[in-house]
Write an enzyme that holds these catalytic residues in place. Sequence first.
Site, PDB file in Angstrom:
ATOM      1  N   CYS A 109       0.809  -1.208   0.000  1.00 51.77           N
ATOM      2  CA  CYS A 109       0.000   0.000   0.000  1.00 51.77           C
ATOM      3  C   CYS A 109       0.848   1.265   0.000  1.00 51.77           C
ATOM      4  O   CYS A 109       2.030   1.251   0.349  1.00 51.77           O
ATOM      5  CB  CYS A 109      -0.891   0.065   1.245  1.00 51.77           C
ATOM      6  SG  CYS A 109      -2.016  -1.303   1.415  1.00 51.77           S
TER       7      CYS A 109
ATOM      8  N   GLY B 288       1.023  -0.070  -5.212  1.00 53.51           N
ATOM      9  CA  GLY B 288      -0.262  -0.763  -5.284  1.00 53.51           C
ATOM     10  C   GLY B 288      -1.032  -0.290  -6.489  1.00 53.51           C
ATOM     11  O   GLY B 288      -1.316   0.900  -6.584  1.00 53.51           O
TER      12      GLY B 288
ATOM     13  N   ASN C  90      -1.225   1.678   5.778  1.00 45.56           N
ATOM     14  CA  ASN C  90      -0.186   0.890   5.125  1.00 45.56           C
ATOM     15  C   ASN C  90       0.474   0.035   6.185  1.00 45.56           C
ATOM     16  O   ASN C  90       1.036   0.568   7.144  1.00 45.56           O
ATOM     17  CB  ASN C  90       0.840   1.810   4.461  1.00 45.56           C
ATOM     18  CG  ASN C  90       1.969   1.040   3.796  1.00 45.56           C
ATOM     19  OD1 ASN C  90       1.815  -0.138   3.486  1.00 45.56           O
ATOM     20  ND2 ASN C  90       3.090   1.704   3.579  1.00 45.56           N
ATOM     21  N   GLY C  91       0.377  -1.294   6.011  1.00 47.57           N
ATOM     22  CA  GLY C  91       0.983  -2.195   6.983  1.00 47.57           C
ATOM     23  C   GLY C  91       0.054  -3.326   7.321  1.00 47.57           C
ATOM     24  O   GLY C  91      -0.951  -3.547   6.646  1.00 47.57           O
TER      25      GLY C  91
ATOM     26  N   TYR D  14      13.371  -3.400  -2.619  1.00 46.37           N
ATOM     27  CA  TYR D  14      12.466  -3.510  -3.749  1.00 46.37           C
ATOM     28  C   TYR D  14      11.307  -2.507  -3.774  1.00 46.37           C
ATOM     29  O   TYR D  14      10.984  -1.967  -4.820  1.00 46.37           O
ATOM     30  CB  TYR D  14      11.889  -4.929  -3.815  1.00 46.37           C
ATOM     31  CG  TYR D  14      10.809  -5.065  -4.842  1.00 46.37           C
ATOM     32  CD1 TYR D  14      11.123  -5.155  -6.201  1.00 46.37           C
ATOM     33  CD2 TYR D  14       9.473  -5.063  -4.474  1.00 46.37           C
ATOM     34  CE1 TYR D  14      10.124  -5.253  -7.150  1.00 46.37           C
ATOM     35  CE2 TYR D  14       8.468  -5.153  -5.428  1.00 46.37           C
ATOM     36  CZ  TYR D  14       8.806  -5.253  -6.764  1.00 46.37           C
ATOM     37  OH  TYR D  14       7.828  -5.339  -7.711  1.00 46.37           O
TER      38      TYR D  14
END
Lengths: 498, 498, 498, 498
Positions: B14, B40, B116-117, B257
């Site tokens: 996200c 995302g 996010n997470g 990444y």
Amino acid sequence: MLDEERRHLIEEECGVFGILGNEEAANHTYLGLHALQHRGQESAGIATTIAGDHNMYVQRRQGLVSEQFTEDVLSRLPGDAAIGHVRYSTSGESAIRNAQPISVSTKYGPIALAHNGNLTNAGALRAKLESQGSIFGTTTDTEVIAHLIAKSLADNMLDAIIDALNQVQGAFSLVCLTPEFMIGLRDPNGVRPLCVGHLDGARVVSSEPTSFTLMGASFERELEPGEMFVTYRDGTEKWMEPFRKQTPTPCIFELVYFSRPDSTVFGRDVYGVRKRMGNILARESGVEADVVVPVPDSGVPAALGFAQESGVPYEVGLVRSHYVGRTFIEPSSQIRHFGVKLKLSPVQSVLEGKRVVVVDDSIVRGTTSRKIIKMVREAGAKEVHFRVASPQTTHPCFYGIDTPERSQLIAASHSLEEIRKYITADTLAYLSIKGLREAVSTNTEDGQSGFCEACFTGDYPIPLASNDRKKAAEEPGKEKVEATVGEPGEMVGAPPAE
Amino acid sequence: MLDEERRHLIEEECGVFGILGNEEAANHTYLGLHALQHRGQESAGIATTIAGDHNMYVQRRQGLVSEQFTEDVLSRLPGDAAIGHVRYSTSGESAIRNAQPISVSTKYGPIALAHNGNLTNAGALRAKLESQGSIFGTTTDTEVIAHLIAKSLADNMLDAIIDALNQVQGAFSLVCLTPEFMIGLRDPNGVRPLCVGHLDGARVVSSEPTSFTLMGASFERELEPGEMFVTYRDGTEKWMEPFRKQTPTPCIFELVYFSRPDSTVFGRDVYGVRKRMGNILARESGVEADVVVPVPDSGVPAALGFAQESGVPYEVGLVRSHYVGRTFIEPSSQIRHFGVKLKLSPVQSVLEGKRVVVVDDSIVRGTTSRKIIKMVREAGAKEVHFRVASPQTTHPCFYGIDTPERSQLIAASHSLEEIRKYITADTLAYLSIKGLREAVSTNTEDGQSGFCEACFTGDYPIPLASNDRKKAAEEPGKEKVEATVGEPGEMVGAPPAE
Amino acid sequence: MLDEERRHLIEEECGVFGILGNEEAANHTYLGLHALQHRGQESAGIATTIAGDHNMYVQRRQGLVSEQFTEDVLSRLPGDAAIGHVRYSTSGESAIRNAQPISVSTKYGPIALAHNGNLTNAGALRAKLESQGSIFGTTTDTEVIAHLIAKSLADNMLDAIIDALNQVQGAFSLVCLTPEFMIGLRDPNGVRPLCVGHLDGARVVSSEPTSFTLMGASFERELEPGEMFVTYRDGTEKWMEPFRKQTPTPCIFELVYFSRPDSTVFGRDVYGVRKRMGNILARESGVEADVVVPVPDSGVPAALGFAQESGVPYEVGLVRSHYVGRTFIEPSSQIRHFGVKLKLSPVQSVLEGKRVVVVDDSIVRGTTSRKIIKMVREAGAKEVHFRVASPQTTHPCFYGIDTPERSQLIAASHSLEEIRKYITADTLAYLSIKGLREAVSTNTEDGQSGFCEACFTGDYPIPLASNDRKKAAEEPGKEKVEATVGEPGEMVGAPPAE
Amino acid sequence: MLDEERRHLIEEECGVFGILGNEEAANHTYLGLHALQHRGQESAGIATTIAGDHNMYVQRRQGLVSEQFTEDVLSRLPGDAAIGHVRYSTSGESAIRNAQPISVSTKYGPIALAHNGNLTNAGALRAKLESQGSIFGTTTDTEVIAHLIAKSLADNMLDAIIDALNQVQGAFSLVCLTPEFMIGLRDPNGVRPLCVGHLDGARVVSSEPTSFTLMGASFERELEPGEMFVTYRDGTEKWMEPFRKQTPTPCIFELVYFSRPDSTVFGRDVYGVRKRMGNILARESGVEADVVVPVPDSGVPAALGFAQESGVPYEVGLVRSHYVGRTFIEPSSQIRHFGVKLKLSPVQSVLEGKRVVVVDDSIVRGTTSRKIIKMVREAGAKEVHFRVASPQTTHPCFYGIDTPERSQLIAASHSLEEIRKYITADTLAYLSIKGLREAVSTNTEDGQSGFCEACFTGDYPIPLASNDRKKAAEEPGKEKVEATVGEPGEMVGAPPAE
């Protein structure tokens, strides 16, 4: 009443369907909802469960069932049990957010709910639930019910549902699906219809039996007000009456306008009731005329009844276009005002030089009636007599139809004569409330029809929220015309002097 | 790592953005999310509020920000405050149901949350909330947070948020919007990034500063782990540390990444870190070769680093197609297998007759690496040496990346030599964990990088749910090949004898 | 050169593909066109025939091959022979009307034509045909060819095609399909490429061999200028040279920009040619610098060549977003101006405090270069040296690229120094025409490259229509800046004084 | 006749509209086509020209006018002159390729043509044109006309149009638009209708006057057979009769089924004609019955006529769903067979226990009639008497309706009794040809109606192509049942014995 008018004024209208015990549950729900499409065209949804699996599969879409539920969408709805819902709603994402069935996970497991009707204490319950820490993701009454189920102290889902529904007031025909069972029920007042049937070994429930006709299911009976029917995956069934008893007050407007003419609702053959409304209207407010013309399609049975009773010939003087889609986009300022004309065309040879009786089922704002009369006159009609096959709509509905404000209802603030002038009819008459009662039920000696007639009388059988009470009582301003008052059931205006 | 592989294996990823105090809040959120689109691509959403109005305006869509958030959609998002979210998710309606920001109504008023997470105790909290009567309409952790806020006994929304977040464990960079304020915060471990900036008078927060660059906002700083930033509509601000302190363990895979190469994340220049990974990889596992070729685009910086360190020339031996859309539909059984070939093409003149070093950032299942090597060999490469700029990915992530099962990770169950054989490389080497630590931080004398490296080591810094603990520990079956074991950081295989 | 700039300036660009003798002809054409998608992204079409059937099946769509040619569309393209076409075009129905292949019925039977190139006498031929009573439904040159075929007095379709093509002038690589045979041919000047290969028993032709790589076909060779290849359904083949001989003048811009780097075109390895351009550019116009940065993706090979020759490190200083779709809709006036920024982001750590060489393949209007340099400077670059891997583009192309007016070409009216000032570079240099010739061919002793270099020199090898001659010769007004003139191949500007 | 049946059997049906001299020409054409939508629902197109500009602007779309011609599409159609077309056609790109208006460029300049009808010598003309070198991009007759215009030796466009039309045979009501003028004309036989009117200062032409009613234009008159009307941009007009005289033979099926009931066509009030068909049918084939029920909507006027003449009450025994869209997708094998049931529902209270007369306008294959009778019986009808308000349809139309083969017409190969058995009616009767003639025209003493009745009699007034002659004459196989022959106008079957 044309869809166009309805679309602007009636905010909430729904149909529900359910089936348990058929391998093509989603496909049959598709058919069942298609047959209920007249009850709501803006969004549709289907939820299914598979035996031995605790998932709830849900697909909801904006648009018509037959256009949105493609083979691809249906393929994502596995299982032998399904419930579905069609409804009106406003556009945009909020429409999808409020679409049904709603599907939630609770301590009792997953449940999907499809609801037709309107709760009168939803606001109070919602406020209380929020104060206790509940969150709301939609603005639907149905989410209130879901919270009440989840917060119940009952031992199991079924008892929790009963517990929850004993806390709500208002109109609710409800279909619920869990991995174990499907429920169909009507509120104690029985405001909205719900019927039960068989399809081979499977159980089916639907707002109207027309769903059963389509799929070849047999109609067993309507649920009684306050009755609840539970059918389990293991084949057992329960019939219960778990709510406090109330005097039943089914919605008379279902018979006047909502339900399909080919349905049987509240034990009445809808087509027959509507024809009788026309018969009685002719007796009450007959007029010398050459031709009786319905506003298609909702005015057709009453116009036939009027014609048969009065002996004035029935003719199709207004042709309806089948090509005005839901997605009709008005392309320019000039075309924007073509509304009614894009949908209806006059048949000049029927109307020219004639004294025309135009029959409609009801008048909401009057603007469409006004346009129709203009169209009929432009086609050469010598006289236009407007006949409405129900009494004046003077009060909003808070039980699932939600006419937003009294001020939008022309009959709430205007006399018969004022309305006649506004719509430019030579004469205007509504069916009397007595005539309506006679039409829906042969025995009206006690002066009571046993129906909710609040939209015509302002007499609300289920207590309203204080907020709604105010809306129902407020005196709408008289904005359009000043004139003397006529009586309901009375005919106003007169043929022009020859 | 190609998107294709990522799409199948990484379920959750996200990006979040927020702005308060700019009249074009939704438009800027559009830009901010576009710059985070790499985090995302499946769904995106924006929620806005207007000063002096208690509504929350929300639009969520499946697809790319730049394709879905048209002028028409943005026009339905009024106001000077907005938050947004981009995420991966599976297709179908469930995708939209789980899309963020989620927006709920509570006793404190409306709130929208973009998260996010991944919470490690979400399951337990959800079970407890359900047992207390809460209903869940989504399967997101974010809904758990919303419930905890709504059920708080705190006096106001802000305290309720703090109360709620003190009950959750795991990784969460969160942006919240209410009609009064916007919040940005990082969990005490600081697993996911979040940074703060200014845009003229407005406040902006974003997962990565690349959002700020795009819109011309200035980057102020990253939030510290456990730090919470509140900016009110009235212009006041609060900086707080309301959570129990933890040793920070930011996610090292953000540097390997996830984050964009042009971002600064966790105080590191991402591009520089990746180049250093390549430098160190070349020192650790150099090989006689003619050309260094990246797997585009994620392998590019490491390949450049490898080439610069080794002196072997960097060349673009694999060309990426820009025309494989998100909506790519594989038209027939024969074409169905063209996957990687539709996206990458070999440059024969670069590869033919050459000893080729192919550099990628990581290997998940190995299937894409195998196809790439086949392609490189078919273009005439004499030798193919595969170099991976991170250690073996042996363990799933439970902090926001959710590699679903260990059995999907080739390095979880296969030795280096087995992997080399499977992907058909002449030699194969991964960056050692020591090398990785060196790349991300110049000071590694204490043998600790201060990062969460669980995906490489299985050493999870935040306690897992028991369920997840089992998944992390289970020994994946060795299904593909039987072979002797190589050591991480070691090079296996040898150039074919001349 | 970014797509954005290209989209506005280059009106016509095409790719063609054909296959005969494979049961999945349409599916392979899909793959073949996907591999040629860089030659035209606005519309695509496929025509097929079935053995023993005189129908022509045609599907044309606006958009990307991979998005538009779904399984459903491909299923309407039966048969073992197919040709396809991709092209740029403007939007709207006219785009579809002009889409190719065009399919017409003639006295010889049906024929489909897919054309890459531009006829110089199309206007004259069209006027003549109209005066003889022909009707035109499109504005394409291809319809002119179809008319000439249909009006031929030849005995059969093949001779009629030859007859027709002997009447046209200009650039045309053409693929034709009839129920009996497929043809591939290049005009006598060989302006546009076309190559031939095998796929098992089937014959394939394509604008570039990258199509063959994708589908696993073998590359046989390029057609010679003026060569025509006919493959019949019965398995026989003909190779002919039916046109008046001309000195071949293949388009040098195919090597500079159009063709894919992994292709072999005009006997040259495109990637190698572009790297050599960079090598030579470094020798001609080297500069003291810290880093060489390409404009992605078209500037990458030249930048690598520049870096390798100069010893200045190559770095990825500009990151390209993959998420700016074809359907990108600019949502508001403020966002409308984000163009280049939505596509490219600077990598601050690469650029900050550095002397940066930015390498691009060409400059058309200069506006994008100006934005890029601004972006590079804002990221902290100390100096920006712009290097262009081809000479100044001073003249429009009339052989298939159609840069509409000289006035749009900055180099047509501005000196090197003026351009440098406009794009705000510290120094600016183009590759010299001599350098370009050296890059494309090792033997340039005769001072001739054998290529059409008209866009750089104004020396048009194929006679233009008088109308086009005027356009080519007209002196574009100098609107932007006034300044002294630099020489091609010369470097202008100087590093700022320290 | 339900649309469903029509869709499968009638391949070609069109409506045309034109306007010159109104600034909102495209918007009015939108309205005009909407009012003609019943004449063709598969594709629609509009072409416009601007005064003083030689471009032709054209937009063609598949689907309904009201759904496809959005504000955006209309905005691409500037100018004060426009023509439009609606038509049926098969799906796929070919549908769009054959959509009208066709727009071509000729030596006389651009012209757009919209054509209703069918040429009988189109095949021969096309063959001749092809042999002379013409190419055909569509399979429409209209392209033949365009070629003939372009190949004329006349001095100007108008004379070329006349020259071209003197070469064609068959049915054609044509509207043409050039930058200078608009033309409306009918073929000498006057097979298809076309009428002329005024809208303020502008001229309008339309297939039916219902277009004029919608937009408030005044109806001037129908064009005479062979009449041509030219209206120039400069305000001048011409009325011409430029063709060889023929005995007029307007299509009687326009009155039976095609035209809208509110139209006046061929000097007849369509609604009145259809009611008279019902009157006469009742006189010819009356039957003891309880109720007369139309097949909606096309059977309604005849059913009313039947009821009024016979004194048997008219009732709405079959309700039509408005929610079966054009894009209806049958979602599964089980649902695939619901066809008629999804569109029609029986009203049990009307049908149960009754002797029912079902009235339809015509029978094509008989399959729908069979399904309707099954539905009526399942609703409890005691007897079903099927009455058809036109004679047996025994021959295909070659003048614009194109029933593809005689073998599809049940009445071509089956006796009345065989048809009755097939559709399972208790009795069946068609209107006699004499009765039909009486209905359309009060004066039938000469035994001639002056109409083309070929679909009922096989007597084709315009010579057919030899190919079509064969189709018209061939004896269709009798596949379904073997039985004795009844006479047209005769009633077969008998009420079941009590």
